[in-house]
Design an enzyme around this catalytic site. Structure first.
Site, PDB file in Angstrom:
ATOM      1  N   GLU A 270      -5.078  -8.406  -0.384  1.00 24.47           N
ATOM      2  CA  GLU A 270      -6.509  -8.220   0.905  1.00 24.47           C
ATOM      3  C   GLU A 270      -7.908  -8.335   0.433  1.00 24.47           C
ATOM      4  O   GLU A 270      -8.045  -7.142   0.021  1.00 24.47           O
ATOM      5  CB  GLU A 270      -5.900  -7.243   1.525  1.00 24.47           C
TER       6      GLU A 270
ATOM      7  N   GLU B  58       0.988  -1.344   0.091  1.00 21.54           N
ATOM      8  CA  GLU B  58       0.134   0.053  -0.396  1.00 21.54           C
ATOM      9  C   GLU B  58       1.077   1.268   0.204  1.00 21.54           C
ATOM     10  O   GLU B  58       0.763   2.520   1.141  1.00 21.54           O
ATOM     11  CB  GLU B  58      -1.022  -0.249   0.793  1.00 21.54           C
TER      12      GLU B  58
HETATM   13  O1  AHR Z   1      -4.729  -5.785   6.991  1.00 20.90           O
HETATM   14  C1  AHR Z   1      -4.771  -4.767   7.391  1.00 20.90           C
HETATM   15  C2  AHR Z   1      -4.123  -3.463   7.312  1.00 20.90           C
HETATM   16  O2  AHR Z   1      -5.179  -3.359   6.132  1.00 20.90           O
HETATM   17  C3  AHR Z   1      -2.540  -3.967   6.377  1.00 20.90           C
HETATM   18  O3  AHR Z   1      -1.546  -3.980   6.769  1.00 20.90           O
HETATM   19  C4  AHR Z   1      -3.054  -3.344   5.217  1.00 20.90           C
HETATM   20  O4  AHR Z   1      -2.062  -2.715   4.434  1.00 20.90           O
HETATM   21  C5  AHR Z   1      -3.736  -2.302   5.060  1.00 20.90           C
HETATM   22  O5  AHR Z   1      -4.018  -1.757   5.062  1.00 20.90           O
END
Ligand code: AHR
Length: 502
Positions: A292, A173
């Site tokens: 994610e 990110e």
């Molecule tokens: O999964 C939790 C967080 O969400 C991770 O660390 C990040 O990549 C995202 O913002």
């Protein structure tokens, strides 16, 4: 009663489902590692300190890959802190989540855990505070056989054979202001391509994931993807997508429609990948790594109250209810229906932190509601994804129009013997009559039908009642003359399994 009709044909093929679609994620965050997968004093811990009860539950999920060590954590991580004798590993302030990191688990330990579980690591390198040098050293440490500084360091640490890690993320990110070492698209594109180059020079067999936008709502989406892929196209294989949903205003029909947004996000990222391919006169496709995805909102408020600089506090511990399980089922359906381009996906995360598995320190471990759709998809969703032709009653919600009450994904096993239909009825009030015409499956019989349904959308599984939301056998189904008729309960996740009667 709502109505829907589905036509299925084995020649309507979306593509082969990559096993890595059923991945998950362990970050050094909250109690994911300490108290989650690792707790040396726990009654079920093995000689390396890994919790046996958690390992058994993870095995049920049949997770193909596990992303590690972050997440936001990776952008401040020095991998060297987590290898070698445990008593020499430093305790450090962890800035992403404002905790103290003891480094009692690191790369080698995580690989041990993956081997024990029967899964594969997907490692992320730090492109926040670090760059190409530390990344190529880590690839040398993990994948080079011997006879070099870092490979010999691994051997000295007790790992004679290389770990052979095939899949790597180039940071995490990097467009987010919350990220340690956030970058502009130009800055990230440059550091990502130079890092990718040297990592692949150390081990040309690895595959690399470039960071896409941290969400489709970012102001820089999708220009970020275009810019970073123009830099990295020749060296990377995938671009990442991240999405979390929540039902903050209690509007369930709108919440269950959110996968229309997820589908749209995927289609837009594919369009950008193909634009860059065309611009580059390229031959290869850049595919998608949805590394994610989940529901995340229940724990937001309580997380704001946590004291900083403690070890493994209970962060991001969402307790999932029944409607979250239905949305997770819909997200899995969306991934399967895009599996021609989405090759990797990670349910974020795996234990305690926005996770299907919850533990008590020193105590029990149990399955959250969202455990079940993932378990079903991961165990029965491997093979060839078919394109179901759906006609369904529809509704409009606050943010979406023409939302079909029925959503479904269909997978035929590679040997052509097993066919699984995953189906969600989005209606919060009515059951649904689903009629499926199975044109090209002579000799198939109904093997099993399961449903996850509940009258209380807020029902949860907890320590005292770990089985409040569990799948049950589903009886209102008939398969005759190639026609399947099922009455799906209101707001339900359903799994219908057929196989060839040999
Ligand atoms: O999964 C939790 C967080 O969400 C991770 O660390 C990040 O990549 C995202 O913002």
């Amino acid at each position: 009663m709502k109505k829907s009709r589905v036509i299925l044909d084995k020649d309507f093929v979306i593509g082969k489902v990559d096993d890595r679609l059923f991945g998950s994620f362990i970050e050094h965050l909250g109690r994911a590692v300490y108290g989650g997968i690792y707790e040396p004093d726990h009654a079920t811990a093995d000689e390396k300190g890994f919790r046996g009860d958690v390992i058994e539950l993870v095995k049920e999920l049949n997770v193909d890959i596990v992303r590690y060590p972050g997440g936001n954590f990776v952008s401040g991580y020095n991998w060297e802190d987590g290898v070698g004798p445990k008593e020499l590993r430093p305790r450090k302030l962890e800035l992403a989540w404002r905790t103290v990191e003891t480094n009692q688990v690191g790369t080698d330990d995580f690989v041990d855990w993956c081997n024990k579980v029967g899964t594969k690591p997907m490692l992320a390198v730090n492109l926040g505070t670090r760059g190409p040098d530390e990344a190529r050293n880590l690839v040398e440490y993990c994948n080079h056989k011997s006879g070099s500084y870092y490979s010999d360091m691994r051997i000295k640490n007790g790992y004679k054979e290389p770990h052979g890690i095939k899949l790597w993320c180039l940071g995490n990110e990097m467009d987010g202001p919350w990220q340690i070492g956030m970058k502009t698209a130009e800055e990230y594109g440059r550091i990502a391509v130079e890092t990718a180059k040297v990592m692949k020079w150390v081990d040309p067999s690895i595959e690399l994931v470039a960071c896409g936008s941290s969400g489709s709502g970012m102001a820089t989406f999708p220009q970020w993807e275009a810019t970073i892929l123009e830099h990295t196209y020749d060296y990377v294989d995938y671009v990442s997508l991240h999405t979390y949903y929540g039902n903050r205003d209690g509007d369930t029909p709108n919440y269950l429609a959110r996968t229309l947004d997820m589908d749209n996000f995927i289609k837009k990222v594919i369009a950008v990948c193909d634009y860059v391919k065309a611009k580059k006169r390229g031959k290869k496709n850049i595919n998608l790594s949805f590394d994610e995805w989940n529901v995340w909102y229940h724990s937001n408020e309580q997380d704001n109250k946590l004291e900083p600089w403690t070890i493994a506090p209970p962060q991001l511990e969402d307790i999932y209810n029944f409607e979250d399980a239905v949305l997770v089922g819909l997200m899995l359906i969306t991934l399967l229906n895009n599996s021609d381009r989405v090759k990797i996906a990670c349910l974020a995360q795996l234990v305690n932190v926005i996770a299907p598995i919850i533990t008590e320190n020193g105590g029990a471990a149990w399955r959250q509601t969202i455990f079940y759709p993932f378990m079903h998809a991961s165990n029965y969703g491997r093979g060839i994804a078919l394109n179901p032709i759906i006609q369904s009653d529809k509704y409009d919600s606050k943010e979406f129009t023409d939302v079909p009450y029925l959503d479904t994904a269909v997978v035929l096993s590679e040997d052509g013997e097993d066919l699984t239909i995953f189906a969600v009825n989005r209606s919060v009030d009515d059951s649904m009559l689903m009629e499926c015409e199975l044109r090209s499956f002579p000799g198939f019989v109904l093997k099993e039908a399961l449903t996850l349904a509940n009258d209380d959308k807020n029902a949860v599984n907890d320590k005292l009642n770990p089985n409040r939301v569990v799948p049950v056998k589903f009886e209102q189904i008939e398969f005759k003359d190639n026609k399947l008729t099922a009455k799906l309960p209101k707001m339900s996740w359903n799994v219908i399994r057929l196989n060839k009667n040999n």
